[in-house]
Design an enzyme around this catalytic site. Structure first.
Site, PDB file in Angstrom:
ATOM      1  N   CYS A 179     -22.558  16.322  11.470  1.00  0.00           N
ATOM      2  CA  CYS A 179     -23.169  17.232  12.460  1.00  0.00           C
ATOM      3  C   CYS A 179     -22.363  17.269  13.754  1.00  0.00           C
ATOM      4  CB  CYS A 179     -24.595  16.783  12.814  1.00  0.00           C
ATOM      5  SG  CYS A 179     -25.554  16.153  11.449  1.00  0.00           S
ATOM      6  N   ASP A 180     -21.872  16.123  14.198  1.00  0.00           N
ATOM      7  CA  ASP A 180     -21.365  16.021  15.569  1.00  0.00           C
ATOM      8  C   ASP A 180     -19.857  15.768  15.685  1.00  0.00           C
ATOM      9  OD1 ASP A 180     -23.986  16.309  16.445  1.00  0.00           O
ATOM     10  OD2 ASP A 180     -24.376  14.154  16.310  1.00  0.00           O
TER      11      ASP A 180
ATOM     12  N   CYS B 137     -24.775  11.028  12.848  1.00  0.00           N
ATOM     13  CA  CYS B 137     -24.367  12.034  11.860  1.00  0.00           C
ATOM     14  C   CYS B 137     -22.991  12.601  12.200  1.00  0.00           C
ATOM     15  CB  CYS B 137     -25.404  13.160  11.817  1.00  0.00           C
ATOM     16  SG  CYS B 137     -24.963  14.475  10.673  1.00  0.00           S
TER      17      CYS B 137
END
Ligand code: NAP
Length: 306
Positions: free
Chosen positions: A135-136, A132
């Protein structure tokens, strides 16, 4: 007793909930994570009609959820572990042992990122191995990153990662991308993106601080080499979330649910929508169409049978 229980809160499930609620069916949506599903973790969407400048995945998810709950859809968080049949009634059991009864079910459980299954992937998951970018990605400012895959996800998320990374290597097993042409053009024009063609990842190495390198092999020459990267983002496709169904409905060899054009599964009263079913095109635009069709089919099923 609910009229309809929808399992999964991505675009397919939320659209099904919008339609069943507007049909004044008592409707519950069960979602194990956040409403929006995979869309929630997509940075930017520019091929969903109605948003000419694009829209963030998080905003689109929130709008869909608000619109559905406005008409009475109830949403609970939970993980479904079983569906059992009692005549026409279906009983749904959650991991926390809560149980719900319903006349009809709409399965909209989507899919999960497919793992590469190479050495180091599990060990460095969350410490440089990610599925992701939204997200990261921000954890990798100024670093070199590898993205695995050549589809829409790999190339779009690779482009997104150039916001943070110094270099993004897109490692693809062929010499031609599968992603939409407009996305390909953008990637080819981006100086931070370097393509590593005809290559497959073999091993991820690192130390206590996280990922340090990705070992790859050229499938045409057999040559092995390694890329010094601080992160590996894996986008090689998705596996459908059908494990909890056991043998309840008919699946194809890839474990996607087989439906007819009205989104009916092999079990009367169980309908299906979105990426979890067998279909040629997996897009938000097709998921919402499935959701609407499944909802109307469920309404008709209840009218005629229960
Ligand atoms: P995908 O289209 O299935 O692409 C997966 C990519 O990973 C392919 O390039 C494939 O190579 C490669 N691959 C598969 N297994 C591999 C392995 N074991 N090792 C190395 N490479 C491997 O998956 P996706 O990109 O996640 O997209 C899934 C669906 O969602 C698609 O229908 C896509 O169009 C859709 N989607 C749409 C959008 C959008 O419209 N904006 C965004 C994201 C996703 P090959 O090409 O050689 O098969």
């Amino acid at each position: 007793m609910y009229d309809v229980i929808i399992i999964g809160g991505g675009p397919a499930g939320l659209t099904a909930g919008l339609y069943t609620s507007r049909a004044r069916l008592k409707s519950l949506l069960i979602e194990k994570g956040f409403a929006g599903g995979q869309v929630m973790t997509t940075e930017w969407i520019e091929n969903y009609p109605g948003f000419e400048d694009g829209i963030s995945g998080a905003d689109l998810s929130r709008k869909m959820e608000k619109q559905a709950t406005k008409f009475g859809l109830e949403i609970v968080q939970g993980s479904v572990i079983d569906i059992s049949m009692r005549g026409g009634i279906k009983e749904i059991t959650l991991e926390d042992e809560n149980r719900y009864e319903t006349k009809a079910v709409i399965l909209a459980t989507g899919s999960n990122p497919r793992p590469l299954k190479i050495e180091g992937e599990d060990r460095y998951r969350g410490r440089g191995v990610s599925y992701c970018a939204t997200c990261d990605g921000a954890f990798f400012k100024g670093e070199k990153l590898a993205v695995i895959g050549g589809g829409d996800s790999a190339v779009e998320e690779g482009l997104f990662l150039t916001k943070f990374a110094e270099t993004v290597y897109i490692v693809h097993r062929r010499d031609r991308l599968r992603a939409a042409k407009v996305v390909q053009e953008r990637a080819f024009a981006n100086e931070k993106i370097k393509f590593v063609w005809d290559s497959v990842p073999e091993k991820i190495e690192g130390d206590d601080s996280g990922v340090k390198s990705l070992h790859i092999k050229n499938v045409k020459t057999g040559e092995q080499s390694s890329l010094d990267v601080g992160g590996v983002f894996i986008y090689i496709g998705y596996d459908p979330n059908t494990g909890f169904l056991k043998d309840l409905v008919n699946l194809n060899e890839g474990n996607h649910i087989i439906t007819n054009e009205n989104m009916a599964s092999s079990v009367p009263g169980i309908f299906v929508a979105g990426d979890v079913r067998v279909k040629p095109l997996k897009q938000i635009a097709t998921a919402v169409g499935d959701g609407a069709t499944a909802a109307i089919a469920a309404e008709k099923y209840i009218d005629e049978n229960l």
